[in-house]
Design an enzyme around this catalytic site. Structure first.
Site, mmCIF file in Angstrom:
data_model
loop_
_atom_site.group_PDB
_atom_site.id
_atom_site.type_symbol
_atom_site.label_atom_id
_atom_site.label_comp_id
_atom_site.label_asym_id
_atom_site.label_seq_id
_atom_site.Cartn_x
_atom_site.Cartn_y
_atom_site.Cartn_z
ATOM 1 C CG ASP A 17 19.737 45.116 -11.323
ATOM 2 O OD1 ASP A 17 20.420 45.724 -10.472
ATOM 3 O OD2 ASP A 17 19.349 43.945 -11.168
ATOM 4 C CE LYS B 19 23.942 40.298 -4.284
ATOM 5 N NZ LYS B 19 22.526 40.184 -4.446
ATOM 6 C CE1 TYR C 109 22.003 35.893 -8.982
ATOM 7 C CE2 TYR C 109 19.730 36.610 -8.720
ATOM 8 C CZ TYR C 109 20.785 35.794 -8.348
ATOM 9 O OH TYR C 109 20.615 34.879 -7.348
ATOM 10 N NE ARG D 55 0.310 41.379 4.580
ATOM 11 C CZ ARG D 55 -0.935 41.867 4.590
ATOM 12 N NH1 ARG D 55 -1.275 42.863 3.787
ATOM 13 N NH2 ARG D 55 -1.847 41.362 5.397
HETATM 14 O O1 P1T Z 1 19.590 38.207 -4.125
HETATM 15 P P1 P1T Z 1 18.533 39.265 -4.216
HETATM 16 O O2 P1T Z 1 18.610 40.309 -3.163
HETATM 17 O O3 P1T Z 1 17.149 38.687 -4.369
HETATM 18 O O4 P1T Z 1 18.827 40.096 -5.566
HETATM 19 C C1 P1T Z 1 18.796 39.550 -6.848
HETATM 20 C C2 P1T Z 1 19.732 40.292 -7.754
HETATM 21 C C3 P1T Z 1 19.233 41.271 -8.602
HETATM 22 N N1 P1T Z 1 20.034 41.979 -9.431
HETATM 23 C C4 P1T Z 1 21.366 41.756 -9.469
HETATM 24 C C5 P1T Z 1 22.221 42.535 -10.406
HETATM 25 C C6 P1T Z 1 21.938 40.789 -8.633
HETATM 26 O O5 P1T Z 1 23.269 40.599 -8.690
HETATM 27 C C7 P1T Z 1 21.107 40.029 -7.756
HETATM 28 C C8 P1T Z 1 21.657 38.968 -6.853
HETATM 29 N N2 P1T Z 1 22.928 38.496 -7.234
HETATM 30 C C9 P1T Z 1 23.648 37.549 -6.572
HETATM 31 C C10 P1T Z 1 23.220 36.897 -5.493
HETATM 32 C C11 P1T Z 1 24.979 37.247 -7.162
HETATM 33 O O6 P1T Z 1 25.846 36.635 -6.492
HETATM 34 O O7 P1T Z 1 25.200 37.634 -8.308
#
Ligand code: P1T
Length: 384
Positions: A175, A200, A103, A51
């Site tokens: 971000d 992503k 998001y 962890r």
């Molecule tokens: O899904 P996750 O890995 O927890 O990330 C969240 C997140 C944070 N910042 C941005 C700009 C994002 O697009 C996302 C996650 N977005 C999607 C799942 C989506 O389809 O837009």
């Protein structure tokens, strides 16, 4: 490998990824272990318990820090876990100025979770620097920008935002999920913390969920403390998959950008499309700023269709190559309806998105096939 003086893709392939010393394996191993044997009580090899740290995760962290040009990076189990750690550095009464297009899960987290513990948030159009300055108060600790934004692809002036944040004793969070460090380096523009959903483009193959924060060494230490205390760590296989994806980020992003530019231009001419949002279009309100701030314009395209929500749903359900799915940044193309899918949690708030909006994550397939797929879905879906 020392990252000084190397180009982006050299760093992506080599930083943190020297051959494994015992066998010479050229790929960082998946250290699939929960604990590490210690030579003596109170002494360890640098790793004690998985962890707290794992060598596969360390390799990814070193590589991401090099790509973003920060002193350090901390990787998390998801993008939202990374964001959660940043918000946990705040105390009750602290205030966040948040972009009004982010998001949906980011807004849900701060507005529905962290406000329970006394964090305050104001959504502001961060494209209006006067409005940002007016929203700052002595309690403001973070300005939170997403650029290009999700799903409206607004472009924010990171250098301008950093100047306002710093003038008020606050820090700028950027971000960088949509742009990636290949297209945009927020640190060079003054951002203090860079957050990623590595799910992503960094992972790039829609096979792993993860997150990261790239920042200075002191902040990274605080985030690592919080992560170890709270627990949202990525597993070694997830870190390995992400690192494998990062190696090809540069070549993938160029193809994403090529395909997205072609598709955005084509959509802009389509009689059934009422508006296209893509910072690469000369007519886009964010174009000039994006041309200054980004190397290229990215792989995301949003557009609105004639015929309202029903037509939008029909287009989203009518494509075949573009899979109807949440997420983005993988090699395969995706289409989604933000209002009902990724941004359902912002309905009725200041962040609500248009009901006839569709979002494309343009993949790296042959672009003629993608155009044909969209053409047929638009023809079939929109009323005469
Ligand atoms: O899904 P996750 O890995 O927890 O990330 C969240 C997140 C944070 N910042 C941005 C700009 C994002 O697009 C996302 C996650 N977005 C999607 C799942 C989506 O389809 O837009």
């Amino acid at each position: 490998m020392n990252d000084a003086g190397h180009g982006f893709s050299t760093k992506a392939i080599h930083v943190g990824q020297d051959p494994e010393p015992r066998t010479g394996a050229v790929v960082v191993p998946i250290y699939q272990t929960s604990t590490f044997a210690q030579p003596r009580v109170g002494e360890h090899t640098g790793y004690e318990y998985a962890r707290t740290g794992n060598p596969t995760r360390t390799a990814l962290q070193e590589c991401l820090a090099a790509l973003e040009g920060t002193e350090a990076a901390v990787c998390f189990a998801s993008g939202l876990a990374a964001e959660d750690a940043i918000f946990r550095t705040l105390a009750p009464g602290d205030h966040v100025v948040m972009a009004d297009d982010v998001y949906g899960g980011t807004w849900r987290q701060i507005a529905q979770v962290h406000t329970r513990w006394g964090i305050e948030v104001t959504a502001v159009d961060l494209g209006d620097l006067d409005a940002v300055a007016a929203a700052m108060s002595p309690a403001t600790k973070l300005v939170w920008a997403e650029t290009p934004s999700n799903p409206l692809l607004k472009i924010l002036d990171l250098a301008g935002l950093a100047a306002i944040a710093h003038e008020h004793g606050a820090r700028l969070v950027a971000d960088n999920t949509f742009a990636t460090p290949y297209l945009q380096q927020p640190t060079a523009l003054g951002a203090d913390l860079i957050v990623h959903s590595t799910t992503k483009y960094l992972g790039g193959h829609s096979d792993v969920v993860g997150g990261a924060v790239c920042t200075d060494a002191e902040t990274a230490e605080e985030l690592a403390f919080l992560q170890n205390a709270v627990g949202a760590v990525p597993g070694p296989f997830d870190a390995w998959l992400t690192l494998r994806g990062v190696k090809t980020l540069g070549v993938r992003m160029d193809r994403h950008c090529d395909n997205a530019a072609t598709i955005a231009g084509w959509l802009a001419e389509h009689p059934r499309v009422t508006s296209v949002r893509y910072p690469g279009l000369a007519t886009d309100p964010g174009h000039e700023l994006a041309a200054r701030q980004m190397q290229r314009f990215g792989g995301m395209v949003s557009f609105q269709v004639d015929g309202g929500v029903d037509a939008a749903k029909a287009v989203a359900e009518g494509t075949r190559l573009f899979f109807l799915a949440e997420s983005l940044g993988g090699v395969e193309s995706l289409i989604e309806h933000p209002g009902i899918m990724t941004h359902a949690s912002v309905a009725g708030t200041q962040l609500e998105v248009p009901a006839d909006l569709l979002r494309l994550s343009v993949g790296i397939e042959s672009v003629d096939d993608l155009l044909a797929d969209l053409d047929r879905a638009l023809d079939d879906a929109t009323p005469e």
